[in-house]
Design a protein around this motif. Structure first.
Motif, PDB file in Angstrom:
ATOM      1  N   ARG A  40       0.827  -1.187   0.000  1.00  0.00           N
ATOM      2  CA  ARG A  40       0.000   0.000   0.000  1.00  0.00           C
ATOM      3  C   ARG A  40       0.866   1.243   0.000  1.00  0.00           C
ATOM      4  N   VAL A  41       0.303   2.290  -0.569  1.00  0.00           N
ATOM      5  CA  VAL A  41       0.974   3.577  -0.658  1.00  0.00           C
ATOM      6  C   VAL A  41       0.105   4.588   0.078  1.00  0.00           C
ATOM      7  N   ARG A  42       0.718   5.292   1.023  1.00  0.00           N
ATOM      8  CA  ARG A  42       0.004   6.338   1.755  1.00  0.00           C
ATOM      9  C   ARG A  42       0.452   7.684   1.202  1.00  0.00           C
ATOM     10  N   LEU A  43      -0.535   8.519   0.851  1.00  0.00           N
ATOM     11  CA  LEU A  43      -0.234   9.845   0.336  1.00  0.00           C
ATOM     12  C   LEU A  43      -1.295  10.830   0.779  1.00  0.00           C
ATOM     13  N   GLN A  44      -1.069  12.084   0.517  1.00  0.00           N
ATOM     14  CA  GLN A  44      -2.038  13.112   0.894  1.00  0.00           C
ATOM     15  C   GLN A  44      -3.331  12.898   0.101  1.00  0.00           C
ATOM     16  N   PRO A  45      -4.484  13.101   0.730  1.00  0.00           N
ATOM     17  CA  PRO A  45      -5.753  12.945   0.006  1.00  0.00           C
ATOM     18  C   PRO A  45      -5.822  13.801  -1.265  1.00  0.00           C
ATOM     19  N   GLN A  46      -5.218  14.996  -1.242  1.00  0.00           N
ATOM     20  CA  GLN A  46      -5.243  15.831  -2.437  1.00  0.00           C
ATOM     21  C   GLN A  46      -4.395  15.228  -3.559  1.00  0.00           C
ATOM     22  N   THR A  47      -3.361  14.488  -3.219  1.00  0.00           N
ATOM     23  CA  THR A  47      -2.564  13.797  -4.241  1.00  0.00           C
ATOM     24  C   THR A  47      -3.395  12.677  -4.852  1.00  0.00           C
ATOM     25  N   LEU A  48      -4.116  11.968  -4.011  1.00  0.00           N
ATOM     26  CA  LEU A  48      -4.997  10.911  -4.494  1.00  0.00           C
ATOM     27  C   LEU A  48      -6.057  11.484  -5.446  1.00  0.00           C
ATOM     28  N   ALA A  49      -6.569  12.657  -5.129  1.00  0.00           N
ATOM     29  CA  ALA A  49      -7.547  13.304  -6.015  1.00  0.00           C
ATOM     30  C   ALA A  49      -6.911  13.645  -7.361  1.00  0.00           C
ATOM     31  N   LEU A  50      -5.671  14.100  -7.360  1.00  0.00           N
ATOM     32  CA  LEU A  50      -4.970  14.383  -8.624  1.00  0.00           C
ATOM     33  C   LEU A  50      -4.805  13.110  -9.452  1.00  0.00           C
ATOM     34  N   ILE A  51      -4.487  12.011  -8.784  1.00  0.00           N
ATOM     35  CA  ILE A  51      -4.340  10.730  -9.479  1.00  0.00           C
ATOM     36  C   ILE A  51      -5.669  10.330 -10.114  1.00  0.00           C
ATOM     37  N   GLU A  52      -6.748  10.453  -9.347  1.00  0.00           N
ATOM     38  CA  GLU A  52      -8.075  10.079  -9.855  1.00  0.00           C
ATOM     39  C   GLU A  52      -8.504  10.916 -11.049  1.00  0.00           C
ATOM     40  N   ARG A  53      -8.116  12.180 -11.049  1.00  0.00           N
ATOM     41  CA  ARG A  53      -8.486  13.080 -12.158  1.00  0.00           C
ATOM     42  C   ARG A  53      -7.445  13.062 -13.281  1.00  0.00           C
ATOM     43  N   ASN A  54      -6.444  12.185 -13.151  1.00  0.00           N
ATOM     44  CA  ASN A  54      -5.362  12.068 -14.148  1.00  0.00           C
ATOM     45  C   ASN A  54      -4.682  13.421 -14.372  1.00  0.00           C
ATOM     46  N   GLN A  55      -4.346  14.092 -13.251  1.00  0.00           N
ATOM     47  CA  GLN A  55      -3.723  15.412 -13.319  1.00  0.00           C
ATOM     48  C   GLN A  55      -2.291  15.422 -12.804  1.00  0.00           C
ATOM     49  N   ILE A  56      -1.673  14.260 -12.735  1.00  0.00           N
ATOM     50  CA  ILE A  56      -0.250  14.198 -12.381  1.00  0.00           C
ATOM     51  C   ILE A  56       0.531  14.419 -13.668  1.00  0.00           C
ATOM     52  N   ALA A  57       1.498  15.309 -13.627  1.00  0.00           N
ATOM     53  CA  ALA A  57       2.216  15.725 -14.837  1.00  0.00           C
ATOM     54  C   ALA A  57       2.873  14.570 -15.589  1.00  0.00           C
ATOM     55  N   LYS A  58       3.313  13.546 -14.874  1.00  0.00           N
ATOM     56  CA  LYS A  58       4.011  12.436 -15.540  1.00  0.00           C
ATOM     57  C   LYS A  58       3.080  11.487 -16.287  1.00  0.00           C
ATOM     58  N   GLY A  59       1.774  11.616 -16.097  1.00  0.00           N
ATOM     59  CA  GLY A  59       0.842  10.756 -16.827  1.00  0.00           C
ATOM     60  C   GLY A  59      -0.119  10.020 -15.922  1.00  0.00           C
ATOM     61  N   ASN A  60      -0.770   9.001 -16.486  1.00  0.00           N
ATOM     62  CA  ASN A  60      -1.757   8.197 -15.775  1.00  0.00           C
ATOM     63  C   ASN A  60      -1.031   7.278 -14.788  1.00  0.00           C
ATOM     64  N   VAL A  61      -1.031   7.673 -13.540  1.00  0.00           N
ATOM     65  CA  VAL A  61      -0.231   7.007 -12.507  1.00  0.00           C
ATOM     66  C   VAL A  61      -0.562   5.526 -12.381  1.00  0.00           C
ATOM     67  N   LEU A  62      -1.820   5.185 -12.289  1.00  0.00           N
ATOM     68  CA  LEU A  62      -2.181   3.788 -12.046  1.00  0.00           C
ATOM     69  C   LEU A  62      -1.914   2.905 -13.252  1.00  0.00           C
ATOM     70  N   GLU A  63      -2.111   3.410 -14.443  1.00  0.00           N
ATOM     71  CA  GLU A  63      -1.819   2.590 -15.630  1.00  0.00           C
ATOM     72  C   GLU A  63      -0.316   2.399 -15.825  1.00  0.00           C
ATOM     73  N   VAL A  64       0.469   3.428 -15.545  1.00  0.00           N
ATOM     74  CA  VAL A  64       1.927   3.274 -15.632  1.00  0.00           C
ATOM     75  C   VAL A  64       2.396   2.300 -14.547  1.00  0.00           C
ATOM     76  N   ALA A  65       1.828   2.401 -13.344  1.00  0.00           N
ATOM     77  CA  ALA A  65       2.188   1.478 -12.255  1.00  0.00           C
ATOM     78  C   ALA A  65       1.803   0.045 -12.609  1.00  0.00           C
ATOM     79  N   ARG A  66       0.679  -0.133 -13.294  1.00  0.00           N
ATOM     80  CA  ARG A  66       0.248  -1.478 -13.705  1.00  0.00           C
ATOM     81  C   ARG A  66       1.271  -2.081 -14.690  1.00  0.00           C
ATOM     82  N   ILE A  67       1.666  -1.301 -15.676  1.00  0.00           N
ATOM     83  CA  ILE A  67       2.647  -1.789 -16.653  1.00  0.00           C
ATOM     84  C   ILE A  67       3.977  -2.076 -15.962  1.00  0.00           C
ATOM     85  N   ALA A  68       4.406  -1.188 -15.061  1.00  0.00           N
ATOM     86  CA  ALA A  68       5.662  -1.394 -14.335  1.00  0.00           C
ATOM     87  C   ALA A  68       5.608  -2.683 -13.514  1.00  0.00           C
ATOM     88  N   ALA A  69       4.476  -2.955 -12.891  1.00  0.00           N
ATOM     89  CA  ALA A  69       4.328  -4.165 -12.074  1.00  0.00           C
ATOM     90  C   ALA A  69       4.450  -5.423 -12.927  1.00  0.00           C
TER      91      ALA A  69
END
Length: 173
Positions: A40-69
């Motif tokens: 599990r990864v613990r982060l600020q709730p506002q960071t989680l909201a950015l991930i959900e809205r796909n607003q992290i500058a590096k891209g779609n966090v969960l899809e990149v993490a899935r491919i990396a895994a």
């Protein structure tokens, strides 16, 4: 501290002389083997909201993490010394977002029909997914922590089904 003879009886990667070796699995039967790992990864709730809205500058966090895994599970023998290369038949990755707690729960699974288990592959996948989330979000959140990486379930081989939860603190055969 145990001597070389005692160590070799307990540690399969150590020979009678106390030297490291790759375990010989030539005589073992091929069976269906599966493992599930969690992290599990613990982060600020506002960071989680950015991930959900796909607003992290590096891209779609969960899809990149899935491919990396998935890539990590396949590359496990190159990362972990003495780990057997396995013909993986499946690697699965899922994420559960817990908004109030600021958590991303990662669950990975690995499957093969082979002579040795896939726990390390599943665990490598889970931890690399967590590391990828950290890497992609570190610019916006300096408080990210990676927590509770463990093998939750394994089946196949001589031990059959084994399940574990950090709350229970003991595997259940």
């Amino acid at each position: 501290m145990p001597g070389p003879e005692e160590s070799s009886a307990q540690l399969s990667h150590v020979d009678a002389g106390g030297h490291v070796r790759m375990v010989d699995v030539s005589e073992k039967a091929e069976t269906l083997r599966e493992a599930t790992a969690r992290a599990r990864v613990r982060l600020q709730p506002q960071t989680l909201a950015l991930i959900e809205r796909n607003q992290i500058a590096k891209g779609n966090v969960l899809e990149v993490a899935r491919i990396a895994a998935i890539m990590a599970a396949k590359a496990t023998p190159q990362l972990i010394p003495l780990c057997h290369p396995l013909p993986l038949t499946h690697v699965g990755v899922s994420f559960e977002l817990q908004r109030e707690q600021g958590l991303i729960l990662i669950e990975t699974s690995a499957r093969t029909t082979y002579k040795t288990g896939v726990e390390v592959e599943a665990l490598t996948a889970a931890t690399v997914a967590a590391l990828t989330i950290y890497d992609m979000c570190k610019a916006v959140d300096h408080t990210i922590t990676l927590e509770q990486a463990y093998v939750a379930r394994k089946s196949g081989g001589q031990h059959g089904l084994v399940e574990f939860s950090p709350e229970s603190e003991a595997p259940t055969p």
